[in-house]
Design a protein around this motif. Sequence first.
Motif, PDB file in Angstrom:
ATOM      1  N   LYS A 192       0.836  -1.204   0.000  1.00 14.98           N
ATOM      2  CA  LYS A 192       0.000   0.000   0.000  1.00 14.98           C
ATOM      3  C   LYS A 192       0.871   1.256   0.000  1.00 14.98           C
ATOM      4  O   LYS A 192       0.575   2.238  -0.690  1.00 14.98           O
ATOM      5  CB  LYS A 192      -0.906   0.005   1.235  1.00 14.98           C
TER       6      LYS A 192
ATOM      7  N   GLU B  61      -6.138   6.491  -1.150  1.00 17.39           N
ATOM      8  CA  GLU B  61      -7.059   6.433  -0.007  1.00 17.39           C
ATOM      9  C   GLU B  61      -6.659   5.318   0.967  1.00 17.39           C
ATOM     10  O   GLU B  61      -6.764   5.488   2.182  1.00 17.39           O
ATOM     11  CB  GLU B  61      -8.492   6.198  -0.497  1.00 17.39           C
ATOM     12  N   ASN B  62      -6.200   4.187   0.425  1.00 13.26           N
ATOM     13  CA  ASN B  62      -5.832   3.053   1.277  1.00 13.26           C
ATOM     14  C   ASN B  62      -4.696   3.413   2.228  1.00 13.26           C
ATOM     15  O   ASN B  62      -4.723   3.057   3.409  1.00 13.26           O
ATOM     16  CB  ASN B  62      -5.424   1.846   0.415  1.00 13.26           C
TER      17      ASN B  62
ATOM     18  N   ASP C 142      -9.115   5.646 -11.331  1.00 13.48           N
ATOM     19  CA  ASP C 142      -9.891   5.317 -10.127  1.00 13.48           C
ATOM     20  C   ASP C 142      -9.103   4.380  -9.210  1.00 13.48           C
ATOM     21  O   ASP C 142      -9.152   4.527  -7.977  1.00 13.48           O
ATOM     22  CB  ASP C 142     -11.222   4.662 -10.520  1.00 13.48           C
ATOM     23  N   ASP C 143      -8.374   3.442  -9.799  1.00 15.59           N
ATOM     24  CA  ASP C 143      -7.568   2.522  -8.990  1.00 15.59           C
ATOM     25  C   ASP C 143      -6.465   3.265  -8.251  1.00 15.59           C
ATOM     26  O   ASP C 143      -6.161   2.970  -7.083  1.00 15.59           O
ATOM     27  CB  ASP C 143      -6.951   1.431  -9.870  1.00 15.59           C
TER      28      ASP C 143
ATOM     29  N   LYS D 248      -6.524   6.427  -7.364  1.00 11.55           N
ATOM     30  CA  LYS D 248      -7.159   7.196  -6.288  1.00 11.55           C
ATOM     31  C   LYS D 248      -7.449   6.302  -5.081  1.00 11.55           C
ATOM     32  O   LYS D 248      -7.294   6.717  -3.934  1.00 11.55           O
ATOM     33  CB  LYS D 248      -8.460   7.823  -6.799  1.00 11.55           C
ATOM     34  N   LYS D 249      -7.852   5.063  -5.388  1.00 11.28           N
ATOM     35  CA  LYS D 249      -8.121   4.103  -4.321  1.00 11.28           C
ATOM     36  C   LYS D 249      -6.844   3.757  -3.572  1.00 11.28           C
ATOM     37  O   LYS D 249      -6.839   3.631  -2.341  1.00 11.28           O
ATOM     38  CB  LYS D 249      -8.740   2.834  -4.912  1.00 11.28           C
ATOM     39  N   ASP D 250      -5.742   3.635  -4.316  1.00 11.19           N
ATOM     40  CA  ASP D 250      -4.449   3.339  -3.689  1.00 11.19           C
ATOM     41  C   ASP D 250      -4.059   4.459  -2.721  1.00 11.19           C
ATOM     42  O   ASP D 250      -3.528   4.195  -1.633  1.00 11.19           O
ATOM     43  CB  ASP D 250      -3.367   3.191  -4.760  1.00 11.19           C
TER      44      ASP D 250
ATOM     45  N   LYS E 122      -5.818   5.855   4.931  1.00 10.53           N
ATOM     46  CA  LYS E 122      -6.534   5.170   6.013  1.00 10.53           C
ATOM     47  C   LYS E 122      -5.561   4.588   7.033  1.00 10.53           C
ATOM     48  O   LYS E 122      -5.827   4.584   8.232  1.00 10.53           O
ATOM     49  CB  LYS E 122      -7.423   4.062   5.441  1.00 10.53           C
TER      50      LYS E 122
END
Length: 450
Positions: A185, A211-212, A204-205, A207-209, A215
């Motif tokens: 991550k 966000e992960n 989108d992937d 952006k998800k990376d 978190k």
Amino acid sequence: MDSTVTVSADAIDERPKTVKPIALSERFQTIDVVRGLALLGILLMNIPFFGQSFQLELEPLRHPGSTDYNVFIFITVLFEGKMRALFSMLFGAGILIFIGRKEAIGGSNPADFYYRRLLWMVLFGVIHEYVLMWVGDILFDYAIAGLFLFPFRKLTVRQLLMCALVCVAIGGIKQERRHLQLRDKREKYLQVVTLEKAHKKLTDDQKKDKENWEKVLKQFRPDAKEVAELNKNMRSDYGTVFKTLEPENIRFHSMYLYLGIWDMLSMMLVGMALFKWGFFSNKLPTRTYWLTLLAGYGIGLPLSVAGLWLLQQLINNPAQYADTQWVAPGLGYDAQRALVGIGHASVLLLLYRSGVFGWLMRALSNVGQMAFSNYVLQTICCTLYFNGYGLGNFGKLAYHQLYYVVGVVWVINLIFSAIWLQFFRFGPLEWVWRSLTYWQPQPMRKVAVD
């Protein structure tokens, strides 16, 4: 004071071949003494989760020199993980005592009573967690771990210790796999940051990376709004508290049974080995207990200090956690808490032998004899003090002030145990558990033969 309470094989053979709970005269008082210490010590670890947001677990480390910081250092070095390790060891020793007596008496299958006992413990754990609202319940987890240990009862001390090392290794591998996922991550996040600096449009992937990893960082940076929201919910009615804790219960036990079961199994196996060696039953020479004390503290405490230093570095720079190999520190954690726990037990056993502080030994023995009832009593006292359906003090105390509550609950445990055992053979929950295990009501009041 007698050094130990034992029952010979001949004495067992002369008794009626009736399977029943152990009589008071057959108890190992030293085990009750050490269990009493472990039970009281566990509240030192649990109290921050009873009284504050989970996000504030490491908050004291952000304030070096404060009272909260100093208390956190003291508790972490001497007790964090150590009391749980010691309690797990005693659970393993208790397994051998329970099974051994059934096998010595004969006339029935010990496995029937053993597994019935643990399955009832599973139910008690669910009630403790979801009805009494303690997210950190260990009854359920211990019962699940215990289901695997019956076949290990015949192993030698060396074989048990080897099995414990295997469990530690498996747990370390699982922790490392989790760490590798975290590192992945982090690497993906850094790639995204590089793209952003180059003013590239993110998928989108990607952006998800991003966000992960954010978190992950959030776990080390308490969100004031989320903490305030949790405080509000925990100070509300029973239904609101239940809804608030339910997802935490599911998350905690899903993770703990995946990673923590190897922790529990390893310490239970060590406890079985120590009992077979004669450590907990006070059968070893005094010199041996001095050696286990010196080894436990001499090796365990420096490892504990080193682990705390690493934790401080993690707080100061969370990214370092992902960039570092953590297998060795993880294994060091298992070693230090086992060693310091054995050191604590050695101190108690030496004091017991010396006859010094006899009143303290009796008090701890009472608490240990009623460990199940006292464990649940701690939960009742703390939830009623902190949660909204009680006094509603959740989130209102500073970290160090939580330990004033610990002192009060300890006094309640000690007084309750001393008074109760003047009249009864078991604690109230121990009586229920035994009656269900043997599938018939057990005699409750003390009689002369006990």
